[in-house]
Motif scaffolding. Structure first.
Motif, PDB file in Angstrom:
ATOM      1  N   CYS A 239       0.867  -1.184   0.000  1.00 23.58           N
ATOM      2  CA  CYS A 239       0.000   0.000   0.000  1.00 23.58           C
ATOM      3  C   CYS A 239       0.899   1.228   0.000  1.00 23.58           C
ATOM      4  O   CYS A 239       0.813   2.072  -0.876  1.00 23.58           O
ATOM      5  CB  CYS A 239      -0.891  -0.033   1.240  1.00 23.58           C
TER       6      CYS A 239
ATOM      7  N   LYS B 273       0.354   9.440   0.645  1.00 27.52           N
ATOM      8  CA  LYS B 273      -0.855   8.668   0.945  1.00 27.52           C
ATOM      9  C   LYS B 273      -2.000   9.589   1.367  1.00 27.52           C
ATOM     10  O   LYS B 273      -1.948  10.172   2.449  1.00 27.52           O
ATOM     11  CB  LYS B 273      -0.581   7.672   2.093  1.00 27.52           C
TER      12      LYS B 273
ATOM     13  N   HIS C 256      -8.532  -2.623  -2.853  1.00 32.71           N
ATOM     14  CA  HIS C 256      -9.359  -1.552  -2.297  1.00 32.71           C
ATOM     15  C   HIS C 256     -10.848  -1.761  -2.582  1.00 32.71           C
ATOM     16  O   HIS C 256     -11.691  -1.231  -1.868  1.00 32.71           O
ATOM     17  CB  HIS C 256      -8.879  -0.190  -2.804  1.00 32.71           C
TER      18      HIS C 256
ATOM     19  N   GLU D 246      -2.516  -5.405  -3.329  1.00 32.32           N
ATOM     20  CA  GLU D 246      -1.467  -5.002  -2.389  1.00 32.32           C
ATOM     21  C   GLU D 246      -0.809  -6.202  -1.712  1.00 32.32           C
ATOM     22  O   GLU D 246      -1.489  -7.143  -1.288  1.00 32.32           O
ATOM     23  CB  GLU D 246      -2.061  -4.078  -1.321  1.00 32.32           C
TER      24      GLU D 246
ATOM     25  N   ASP E 122      -3.560   0.173   5.634  1.00 31.11           N
ATOM     26  CA  ASP E 122      -4.293  -0.977   5.063  1.00 31.11           C
ATOM     27  C   ASP E 122      -3.749  -2.327   5.507  1.00 31.11           C
ATOM     28  O   ASP E 122      -3.621  -3.253   4.688  1.00 31.11           O
ATOM     29  CB  ASP E 122      -4.288  -0.884   3.523  1.00 31.11           C
TER      30      ASP E 122
ATOM     31  N   GLN F 183      -5.791  -5.710   4.729  1.00 28.07           N
ATOM     32  CA  GLN F 183      -6.139  -6.164   3.375  1.00 28.07           C
ATOM     33  C   GLN F 183      -4.941  -6.524   2.498  1.00 28.07           C
ATOM     34  O   GLN F 183      -5.111  -6.972   1.367  1.00 28.07           O
ATOM     35  CB  GLN F 183      -6.988  -5.095   2.682  1.00 28.07           C
TER      36      GLN F 183
HETATM   37 MN    MN Z   1      -3.996   0.748   0.278  1.00 31.32          MN
END
Ligand code: MN
Ligand code: PEP
Length: 336
Positions: free
Chosen positions: A111, A140, A281, A307, A318, A321
């Motif tokens: 990420c 970010k 995402h 990712e 993140d 995930q």
């Molecule tokens: Mn991300």
């Protein structure tokens, strides 16, 4: 209504449709050149029949809209992103990679870039799979101002070291027009994130650059809005745009966003630009990413994005995930 009346009405309605057809044939050529407001007001003020003036006004506005604002049709000319404007698929070249070519180009990486070592571990795994590109955020755009905002220029420098050391193209997000010049030497592809899909100054600046742009669909953007955002980039002279479906906001809570698979064939039909799908995402759930990635490719996507982090639980963004390297190995083997 008697049979006689019904037949008469049907005859009138058929004539009405014939007239509308005749109008449509003429209208496309002249409506963009006339002052719509005055033209319609003039018709309405001279009207004194049984319908209300408001109805007649709405009717003519609708007729104008139909012939001048059909999607992909802008002021009498086709939009640059439109398939009608360019029939053949656009191929976006990134080094030796061809996004939109005959083979899918899949993009993986963390990420956010957190350190050289973290990015290098992922890069080395990608090398082992013969992949040619890595992703990683340096800037970010986080929902909370208190969350990790990325390493900024330091992150860009790490990415360019990775590019040299592992012979990988690098893609990272830019968030302001000033980043176009700043990030130019470090990156191969600029990503414009979902939160910035309608940052029009950023889109214009990206359009002045010649770098490939991966444009993500906005959190709640319609496909029409998405294509207009891409049009901003093409209109400034940069034809190298890749569209990326990344899930949209709906009432469904079992996934982070709702992956709109229908967007893939719809975008491919409406536009000549390559279309990718970000399965991380859009779903936010590792256990369904493989199925969603397969669905995306089956629907005609030119590649998927996901990712990957060497130690997801420790990730600064993140963390829930991102796939670990082991999970990624399994995912990748089953995907290709
Ligand atoms: Mn991300
Ligand atoms: C990302 O890809 O790092 C990202 C933030 O995605 P999105 O803009 O789709 O939320």
């Amino acid at each position: 209504m008697t049979d006689n009346h019904r037949d008469e009405l049907k005859e009138i309605d058929e004539k009405l449709l014939e007239l509308l057809e005749l109008r449509a044939q003429k209208a496309g050529r002249v409506e963009t050149k006339i002052d719509e407001q005055n033209y319609i007001l003039n018709i309405v003020s001279n009207y004194s029949g049984m319908y209300s003036k408001d109805f007649v006004l709405k009717l003519f506005k609708a007729l104008f809209r139909e012939t001048t604002e059909t999607p992909g049709h802008e002021e009498g000319r086709e939009m640059l992103v439109s398939r009608k404007q360019k029939k053949s698929d656009t191929i976006v070249n990134v080094g030796s990679l061809e996004i939109g070519g005959s083979e899918p180009v899949n993009i993986f990486g963390p990420c956010a870039v957190e350190s050289y070592e973290q990015a290098a571990e992922v890069a080395s795994n990608l090398n082992g799979k013969g992949l040619g590109i890595i992703r990683g955020g340096a800037f970010k755009p986080r929902t909370s101002p208190y969350d990790f905002q990325g390493l900024g220029v330091e992150g860009l420098k790490i990415l360019s070291q990775i590019r040299e050391g592992y012979n990988l193209a690098v893609i990272s997000e830019i968030t302001t027009p000033g980043h176009v010049e700043l990030a130019e030497p470090y990156l191969d592809v600029f990503q414009i994130g979902a939160r910035n899909m309608q940052n029009f100054e950023l889109l214009k600046a990206a359009g002045k650059s010649r770098k490939p742009i991966l444009l993500k669909r906005g959190l709640s953007a319609t496909l029409e809005e998405f294509l207009y955002a891409a049009e901003y980039i093409l209109a400034e002279g940069n034809p190298n745009v890749v569209l990326c479906e990344r899930g949209i906001r709906t009432y469904e809570k079992s996934t982070r966003n709702t992956l709109d698979i229908s967007a893939v064939p719809l975008l491919k039909q409406a536009s000549h630009l390559p279309v990718m799908v970000d399965v991380t995402h859009s779903t936010g759930r590792k256990e369904i990413m493989l199925e969603c990635a397969r669905a995306a490719l089956a629907a005609g996507a030119d590649g998927i994005m996901a990712e990957v982090h060497p130690e997801p639980v420790m990730a600064l963004s993140d963390s829930g995930q991102q796939m670990s390297l082991d999970e990624f190995d399994k995912f990748y083997t089953n995907l290709v």
